[in-house]
Design a protein around this motif. Structure first.
Motif, mmCIF file in Angstrom:
data_model
loop_
_atom_site.group_PDB
_atom_site.id
_atom_site.type_symbol
_atom_site.label_atom_id
_atom_site.label_comp_id
_atom_site.label_asym_id
_atom_site.label_seq_id
_atom_site.Cartn_x
_atom_site.Cartn_y
_atom_site.Cartn_z
ATOM 1 N N LEU A 134 0.873 -1.176 0.000
ATOM 2 C CA LEU A 134 0.000 0.000 0.000
ATOM 3 C C LEU A 134 0.909 1.224 0.000
ATOM 4 O O LEU A 134 1.348 1.689 1.054
ATOM 5 C CB LEU A 134 -0.908 -0.023 1.242
ATOM 6 C CG LEU A 134 -1.690 -1.331 1.443
ATOM 7 C CD1 LEU A 134 -2.392 -1.337 2.802
ATOM 8 C CD2 LEU A 134 -2.704 -1.557 0.331
ATOM 9 N N PRO A 190 2.300 5.069 -0.564
ATOM 10 C CA PRO A 190 1.686 6.384 -0.320
ATOM 11 C C PRO A 190 1.491 7.169 -1.616
ATOM 12 O O PRO A 190 2.236 7.006 -2.570
ATOM 13 C CB PRO A 190 2.705 7.076 0.591
ATOM 14 C CG PRO A 190 4.007 6.436 0.268
ATOM 15 C CD PRO A 190 3.698 5.014 -0.087
ATOM 16 N N SER A 224 -1.066 3.732 6.379
ATOM 17 C CA SER A 224 0.103 4.178 7.138
ATOM 18 C C SER A 224 1.231 4.375 6.131
ATOM 19 O O SER A 224 1.290 3.677 5.121
ATOM 20 C CB SER A 224 0.499 3.139 8.180
ATOM 21 O OG SER A 224 0.634 1.894 7.566
ATOM 22 N N SER A 225 2.118 5.317 6.407
ATOM 23 C CA SER A 225 3.183 5.547 5.428
ATOM 24 C C SER A 225 4.504 5.861 6.103
ATOM 25 O O SER A 225 4.568 6.265 7.270
ATOM 26 C CB SER A 225 2.785 6.653 4.452
ATOM 27 O OG SER A 225 2.664 7.883 5.117
ATOM 28 N N TYR A 226 5.537 5.668 5.311
ATOM 29 C CA TYR A 226 6.913 5.794 5.807
ATOM 30 C C TYR A 226 7.723 6.759 4.946
ATOM 31 O O TYR A 226 8.907 6.952 5.174
ATOM 32 C CB TYR A 226 7.571 4.405 5.837
ATOM 33 C CG TYR A 226 6.630 3.393 6.426
ATOM 34 C CD1 TYR A 226 6.415 3.345 7.803
ATOM 35 C CD2 TYR A 226 5.864 2.563 5.619
ATOM 36 C CE1 TYR A 226 5.484 2.478 8.348
ATOM 37 C CE2 TYR A 226 4.930 1.689 6.156
ATOM 38 C CZ TYR A 226 4.746 1.662 7.522
ATOM 39 O OH TYR A 226 3.808 0.813 8.063
#
Lengths: 301, 306
Positions: A115, A117, A149-151
């Motif tokens: 998933l 971003p 959620s992202s990094y």
């Protein structure tokens, strides 16, 4: 907003993700659970045991579909074969709404199965909203998009994540699956205020909420779904339902999965916050005597 | 190794996203970074495809923060991509893993995924080209390439049998008065016919039983299961066998059949008439034997209307 046009005017309570280690327990013991969320892709098969199990579950429980590979934010057009299989499953489950993520994960037909971003730009929001509308028109079921959620963040972004989410859902006129754990994880990873995020989204479009556990590493937090829900996430959940109203809530537990009863007990902790939210939202006088399905969970369906 | 299906990324990441083409360019850029094989230490590759440092390329499109560089942020996704996909093929391939050992298997899977990244929305299909890859690139499995190929085919057939399409089962009534020269049957799509030089069915079964014991032994008190659980499964000895991988009442089975029966099934699967199928079984096969086979196959629901 317990029931709205984005969740098919349903009033679902606290649900669980349907996972393989729990199949036997569910089919044999038929435990109380208000509803199950299935990962659509696990059942977008042509036959065999997965559909056999699903049909048995459908006889007993309410099921909502949650997808992981529609990739509304991908530059690719929706894949017709994918949509056809998904529609067949929608007809089978009669899901009152269908959710997938506000992300991308494939391009030119190659899939990452992640998933990823979005770049938070107006052009990407327009493109994504258009794709959501196309999918909804084909599937003929309300669509909700979930924040991931992202990094990582992109240089080209022109707005915050919550502004992007709002831009997309307003343009597509679709619902939101608000994942408060994802908000918390991303807030830690990108140093923003998670409450500003919740306050910044159109809460009247929230059709469902996800809660889950995460794992802290030295420099970032990872959305692992392998723990109980942590306190800051429950607090954010409480804040979200004070704004959005008591909304269909689902606990995601996807790795190191404990017994069904343990997972269910963790999910039912949401009741404490729901009671608080109800008390906070209802006027003290002439409060309607509303009986929720959540308060009296039905056995099976 | 060039990844099949991937289109070239732009030379530079777009500085603005004004159009759909810009979005596609950015996504191609990130996709290429993710599918590039990790280093031996499972780090993101240090060099971009044009020779520039990956750190420089990552910084073109990903923002750093106070704790992580753009490279490190991209690396989180790259590792996640590789670990997820490797895990998936790992779960699909217990027999191949046992044959090659964990380390060689890991090298094979990384090479496989580098050439054949996923082209399907579902991870269910991820191992679908592994047997083909083993044949195309024997260096990863030598000197046991032929056996590895047979095992990979057999393990993929199990995925197909598990959740492949089932068409309405042919009933005796459907056969009606159609003469055998005109009667054409279809095998159920979930069935795979495998002729192989090794008893891969016994081998994979033994591996699964050992792995199940290992899992039990992790909680066992006495020593006996541990000994059995750590035993290496002997390699299969060459022996030509014919297997039908199928399912019955939602459970997976492997059924060995004799060579003439296999030839008949192959002929029917290829769309030949029943009479042609019987002929393919060979002149020594008696009519009574064909009737017995056919009755069993009908009972197992192997045939569908064509």
């Amino acid at each position: 907003m317990p029931a709205n046009r984005f969740n098919g005017f349903t009033d679902y309570g606290i649900g669980l993700g349907l996972r393989v280690p729990h199949y036997q327990h569910i089919l044999e013991k038929k435990p109380t659970c208000d509803w199950f969320e299935i990962i659509s892709e696990n059942f977008m098969v042509d036959g065999g045991r997965p559909l056999h199990v699903l049909d048995q579950i459908l006889e007993q429980y309410r099921v909502v579909q949650h997808g992981v590979s529609m990739y509304f934010g991908s530059a690719d057009k929706p894949d017709r074969a994918h949509l056809k299989k998904l529609k067949a499953l929608v007809k089978r489950t009669k899901t009152p709404w269908l959710s997938d993520h506000l992300c991308w994960g494939s391009v030119d037909g190659t899939y990452t199965h992640d998933l990823l971003p979005m770049p938070y730009t107006f052009s990407a929001a327009r493109r994504t909203a258009e794709k959501i509308k196309q999918v909804r028109d084909y599937l003929e079921v309300p669509i909700c998009v979930e924040n991931v959620s992202s990094y990582a963040e992109f240089h080209v972004s022109e707005m915050t994540e919550w502004e992007f989410l709002a831009e997309v859902v307003e343009r597509a006129d679709c619902g939101i699956l608000l994942d408060v754990n994802n908000i918390y994880v991303s807030a830690q990873n990108h140093s923003f205020d998670p409450y500003a995020y919740v306050n910044g989204v159109p809460l009247d479009r929230v059709a469902q909420i996800h809660v889950a556990g995460h794992t802290k590493f030295e420099k970032y937090i990872l959305d692992t779904h392998d723990h109980p829900v942590l306190d800051p996430v429950w607090k954010l959940y409480a804040h979200a339902i004070r704004g959005a109203g008591v909304t269909a809530t689902l606990l995601e537990w996807d790795d190191k999965i404990p017994s069904f009863d343990e997972v269910h007990a963790e999910a039912l902790k949401a009741n404490e916050f729901i009671a608080g939210a109800r008390a906070a939202r209802l006027p003290k006088s002439n409060a309607p005597a509303r009986t929720s399905r959540r308060a009296v969970p039905t056995v099976g369906r | 190794m060039k990844a099949v299906g991937l289109k070239s990324p732009p030379r530079r990441a777009p500085k603005k996203l004004a159009t759909d083409a810009d979005l596609r360019a950015l996504q191609r850029m990130m996709m290429h970074a993710l599918v590039q094989p990790l280093t031996a230490d499972d780090d993101l590759a240090p060099t971009w495809r044009d020779g520039r440092p990956m750190a420089e390329v990552a910084a073109e499109f990903i923002k750093p923060n106070e704790r992580l560089t753009a490279f490190e942020r991209l690396q989180i996704y790259s590792r996640s991509y590789w670990f997820r996909l490797i895990d998936c093929v790992y779960d699909d391939s217990p027999g191949l893993r046992a044959l090659l050992g964990e380390e060689r298997f890991g090298v094979l899977v990384r090479a496989y995924l580098a050439k054949y990244p996923s082209r399907s929305f579902t991870l269910r299909n991820l191992s679908g080209r592994l047997a083909q890859f083993i044949r195309e690139e024997p260096r990863w499995t030598q000197p046991r390439t032929a056996l590895a190929h047979a095992i990979a085919r057999f393990e993929w057939a199990q995925t197909v049998a598990f959740d492949g399409e089932a068409r309405p089962v042919l009933t005796p009534d459907d056969l009606g008065g159609t003469p055998p020269t005109k009667l054409r049957l279809a095998l159920q799509p979930y069935i795979s016919l495998i002729a192989t030089e090794w008893p891969v069915d016994d081998y994979v079964l033994a591996v699964k039983q050992r792995d199940a014991l290992r899992s039990e032994a992790s909680n066992a008190v006495d020593r006996a299961p541990r000994v059995a659980a750590n035993k290496k499964v002997p390699l299969p000895r060459r022996a030509k066998i014919y297997i039908v991988v199928h399912r019955y009442q939602h459970t997976l089975y492997y059924k060995r059949v004799e060579a003439p029966a296999f030839r008949m099934l192959e002929a029917l699967a290829a769309g030949k008439s029943l009479a042609h199928g019987v002929a393919a079984a060979g002149p020594r096969v008696k009519a009574e034997q064909v009737r017995d086979w056919f009755a069993t196959w009908m009972e197992l629901g192997w045939f569908a209307r064509r």
